[in-house]
Motif scaffolding. Structure first.
Motif, PDB file in Angstrom:
ATOM      1  N   LEU A   1       0.676  -1.102   0.056  1.00 35.22           N
ATOM      2  CA  LEU A   1       0.069  -0.090  -0.035  1.00 35.22           C
ATOM      3  C   LEU A   1       0.743   1.062   0.052  1.00 35.22           C
ATOM      4  CD1 LEU A   1      -2.800  -0.857   2.796  1.00 35.22           C
ATOM      5  CD2 LEU A   1      -2.706  -1.317   0.411  1.00 35.22           C
ATOM      6  N   TYR A   2       0.510   2.023  -0.946  1.00 30.78           N
ATOM      7  CA  TYR A   2       1.067   3.584  -0.989  1.00 30.78           C
ATOM      8  C   TYR A   2       0.010   4.532  -0.077  1.00 30.78           C
ATOM      9  CZ  TYR A   2       3.249   8.178  -2.310  1.00 30.78           C
ATOM     10  OH  TYR A   2       3.896   9.256  -2.278  1.00 30.78           O
ATOM     11  N   LEU A   3       0.396   4.803   1.098  1.00 32.50           N
ATOM     12  CA  LEU A   3      -0.308   5.881   1.741  1.00 32.50           C
ATOM     13  C   LEU A   3      -0.195   7.060   1.557  1.00 32.50           C
ATOM     14  CD1 LEU A   3      -0.217   3.994   5.122  1.00 32.50           C
ATOM     15  CD2 LEU A   3      -1.821   3.765   3.337  1.00 32.50           C
TER      16      LEU A   3
ATOM     17  N   TRP B   1      -7.556   9.540   1.269  1.00 31.94           N
ATOM     18  CA  TRP B   1      -8.957  10.356   1.532  1.00 31.94           C
ATOM     19  C   TRP B   1      -9.120  11.562   0.454  1.00 31.94           C
ATOM     20  CZ3 TRP B   1     -12.457   7.654   3.883  1.00 31.94           C
ATOM     21  CH2 TRP B   1     -11.991   6.766   4.605  1.00 31.94           C
ATOM     22  N   ASN B   2      -8.365  11.742  -0.395  1.00 31.59           N
ATOM     23  CA  ASN B   2      -8.263  12.702  -1.229  1.00 31.59           C
ATOM     24  C   ASN B   2      -9.532  12.521  -2.499  1.00 31.59           C
ATOM     25  OD1 ASN B   2      -7.988  14.866  -3.316  1.00 31.59           O
ATOM     26  ND2 ASN B   2      -5.925  14.915  -2.857  1.00 31.59           N
ATOM     27  N   PHE B   3     -10.603  12.881  -2.352  1.00 24.66           N
ATOM     28  CA  PHE B   3     -11.670  12.420  -3.406  1.00 24.66           C
ATOM     29  C   PHE B   3     -11.631  13.298  -4.321  1.00 24.66           C
ATOM     30  CE2 PHE B   3     -13.579  10.410   0.547  1.00 24.66           C
ATOM     31  CZ  PHE B   3     -13.315   9.411   0.396  1.00 24.66           C
ATOM     32  N   LYS B   4     -11.132  14.431  -4.281  1.00 18.71           N
ATOM     33  CA  LYS B   4     -11.141  15.450  -5.253  1.00 18.71           C
ATOM     34  C   LYS B   4     -10.065  15.103  -6.613  1.00 18.71           C
ATOM     35  CE  LYS B   4     -11.100  20.286  -6.593  1.00 18.71           C
ATOM     36  NZ  LYS B   4     -11.104  21.557  -5.886  1.00 18.71           N
ATOM     37  N   HIS B   5      -8.825  14.752  -6.452  1.00 19.82           N
ATOM     38  CA  HIS B   5      -7.889  14.670  -7.239  1.00 19.82           C
ATOM     39  C   HIS B   5      -7.181  13.472  -7.135  1.00 19.82           C
ATOM     40  CE1 HIS B   5      -7.544  18.865  -6.142  1.00 19.82           C
ATOM     41  NE2 HIS B   5      -7.905  19.063  -7.099  1.00 19.82           N
ATOM     42  N   ILE B   6      -7.746  12.282  -6.262  1.00 15.67           N
ATOM     43  CA  ILE B   6      -7.134  11.007  -6.273  1.00 15.67           C
ATOM     44  C   ILE B   6      -8.088   9.966  -6.286  1.00 15.67           C
ATOM     45  CG2 ILE B   6      -5.532   9.299  -5.020  1.00 15.67           C
ATOM     46  CD1 ILE B   6      -3.733  11.662  -4.357  1.00 15.67           C
ATOM     47  N   VAL B   7      -8.933   9.721  -5.281  1.00 18.19           N
ATOM     48  CA  VAL B   7      -9.909   8.894  -5.346  1.00 18.19           C
ATOM     49  C   VAL B   7     -11.233   9.185  -6.091  1.00 18.19           C
ATOM     50  CG1 VAL B   7     -11.066   7.022  -3.661  1.00 18.19           C
ATOM     51  CG2 VAL B   7      -8.930   7.852  -2.986  1.00 18.19           C
ATOM     52  N   ASN B   8     -11.245   9.246  -7.191  1.00 15.50           N
ATOM     53  CA  ASN B   8     -12.136   9.927  -7.973  1.00 15.50           C
ATOM     54  C   ASN B   8     -12.176   8.950  -9.382  1.00 15.50           C
ATOM     55  OD1 ASN B   8     -12.987  11.580 -10.550  1.00 15.50           O
ATOM     56  ND2 ASN B   8     -13.270  13.129  -8.716  1.00 15.50           N
TER      57      ASN B   8
ATOM     58  N   GLU C   1      -4.915   0.165  -8.454  1.00 14.73           N
ATOM     59  CA  GLU C   1      -6.146   0.314  -7.516  1.00 14.73           C
ATOM     60  C   GLU C   1      -5.861   1.391  -6.719  1.00 14.73           C
ATOM     61  OE1 GLU C   1      -8.740  -1.437  -7.576  1.00 14.73           O
ATOM     62  OE2 GLU C   1      -7.963  -3.020  -8.849  1.00 14.73           O
ATOM     63  N   ILE C   2      -6.861   2.560  -6.894  1.00 11.87           N
ATOM     64  CA  ILE C   2      -6.977   3.508  -6.217  1.00 11.87           C
ATOM     65  C   ILE C   2      -8.038   3.645  -5.090  1.00 11.87           C
ATOM     66  CG2 ILE C   2      -6.870   6.322  -6.054  1.00 11.87           C
ATOM     67  CD1 ILE C   2      -5.304   5.991  -8.839  1.00 11.87           C
ATOM     68  N   MET C   3      -7.893   3.603  -3.704  1.00 11.95           N
ATOM     69  CA  MET C   3      -9.078   3.492  -2.890  1.00 11.95           C
ATOM     70  C   MET C   3      -8.891   4.307  -1.663  1.00 11.95           C
ATOM     71  SD  MET C   3      -9.602  -0.606  -2.900  1.00 11.95           S
ATOM     72  CE  MET C   3     -10.009  -1.544  -4.566  1.00 11.95           C
TER      73      MET C   3
ATOM     74  N   GLN D   1     -12.857   1.685   1.424  1.00 10.34           N
ATOM     75  CA  GLN D   1     -12.942   1.092   0.214  1.00 10.34           C
ATOM     76  C   GLN D   1     -12.179  -0.260   0.194  1.00 10.34           C
ATOM     77  OE1 GLN D   1     -12.216   4.250  -2.467  1.00 10.34           O
ATOM     78  NE2 GLN D   1     -14.227   3.945  -3.471  1.00 10.34           N
ATOM     79  N   ILE D   2     -10.699  -0.054   0.579  1.00  8.46           N
ATOM     80  CA  ILE D   2     -10.073  -1.279   0.500  1.00  8.46           C
ATOM     81  C   ILE D   2     -10.282  -1.990   1.879  1.00  8.46           C
ATOM     82  CG2 ILE D   2      -8.092  -0.160   2.214  1.00  8.46           C
ATOM     83  CD1 ILE D   2      -6.198  -1.717   0.887  1.00  8.46           C
ATOM     84  N   LEU D   3     -10.926  -1.769   2.962  1.00 10.34           N
ATOM     85  CA  LEU D   3     -11.142  -2.726   4.152  1.00 10.34           C
ATOM     86  C   LEU D   3     -12.516  -3.271   3.427  1.00 10.34           C
ATOM     87  CD1 LEU D   3     -10.048  -0.311   6.819  1.00 10.34           C
ATOM     88  CD2 LEU D   3      -8.978  -2.540   6.023  1.00 10.34           C
ATOM     89  N   THR D   4     -13.510  -2.665   3.058  1.00  9.85           N
ATOM     90  CA  THR D   4     -14.486  -3.272   2.568  1.00  9.85           C
ATOM     91  C   THR D   4     -14.314  -4.233   1.470  1.00  9.85           C
ATOM     92  OG1 THR D   4     -16.141  -1.424   3.259  1.00  9.85           O
ATOM     93  CG2 THR D   4     -16.934  -2.939   1.502  1.00  9.85           C
ATOM     94  N   TYR D   5     -13.563  -3.896   0.389  1.00 10.29           N
ATOM     95  CA  TYR D   5     -13.130  -4.650  -0.654  1.00 10.29           C
ATOM     96  C   TYR D   5     -12.325  -5.814  -0.120  1.00 10.29           C
ATOM     97  CZ  TYR D   5     -10.556  -6.006  -4.652  1.00 10.29           C
ATOM     98  OH  TYR D   5      -9.943  -6.862  -5.705  1.00 10.29           O
TER      99      TYR D   5
END
Length: 153
Positions: free
Chosen positions: A5-7, A114-121, A141-143, A147-151
Motif C-alpha cells: 500500500l502506498y499511503l 482520502w483525497n476524493f477530488k484529485h485521487i480517489v475519483n 488500484e486507488i481506494m 473501500q480497501i477494507l470493505t473490498y
C-alpha cells in the motif's frame, strides 16, 4: 502475500479526523498485524512537516520491517507531469500526481487516500491508469481506507 500500500498524506491526517478516523484506525491495525506492507514517500514526509505533531509521529508507529521509504525520482516527476499534460488533473495538483507516479513506479498494489477530488475519483483513476498503460505500467488500484477494507473482507 501482503499487498503493498502506498499511503498518501491524507491517510495520516485521517487517523485523527473524526470524519475518517474509524476506517483509518482499522487500516493501521491491519498494518500493525502484518496484513499490509507500506510504501512511504519522502513527499508525504515533507507534506507532514506542517501537520500537528501527533500526525507526524504516526508514521513512526509502523514497524520498520513493514515500511519502505521511497524517494522522488526524475522518472516519477516525468510521469506526474504527463498526468497533467494529459489533463487528468490541473497543474496545481502536481503533488497529487507525484503520489500517483511514485505508487506506480514502486509497484504498489493500491494507493490509499482520502483525497476524493484529485485521487480517489473515478474520472481521475481512469485518467491516471490510461497514462500508466500507455507508458507500459500496470493499472493501479486507488481506494480510500473504507473501500480497501470493505473490498478485502
Amino acid at each position: 502475500m501482503q499487498k503493498r500500500l502506498y499511503l498518501d498524506t491524507s491517510v495520516f491526517g485521517g487517523y485523527f479526523d473524526i470524519e475518517f478516523d474509524f476506517w483509518t484506525k482499522i487500516l493501521f491495525d491491519q498494518i500493525y498485524n502484518e496484513q499490509y506492507f507500506v510504501l512511504y514517500s519522502y513527499l508525504t514526509d515533507n507534506e507532514l512537516l506542517n501537520a500537528p505533531l501527533k500526525v507526524q509521529e504516526l508514521v513512526k508507529t509502523i514497524p520498520i520491517d513493514k515500511i519502505q521509504f521511497i524517494e522522488i525520482s526524475d522518472k516519477a516527476i516525468e510521469l506526474a507531469e504527463l498526468y497533467i499534460n494529459e489533463n487528468v488533473v490541473g497543474s496545481t495538483s502536481i503533488s497529487d500526481c507525484i503520489h500517483i507516479a511514485l505508487a506506480t513506479i514502486y509497484d504498489a498494489d493500491i494507493i490509499v487516500s482520502w483525497n476524493f477530488k484529485h485521487i480517489v475519483n473515478e474520472k481521475r483513476i481512469h485518467g491516471y491508469n490510461s497514462v500508466n498503460l500507455s507508458k507500459g505500467f500496470k493499472t493501479l488500484e486507488i481506494m480510500s481506507p473504507k473501500q480497501i477494507l470493505t473490498y478485502e473482507e
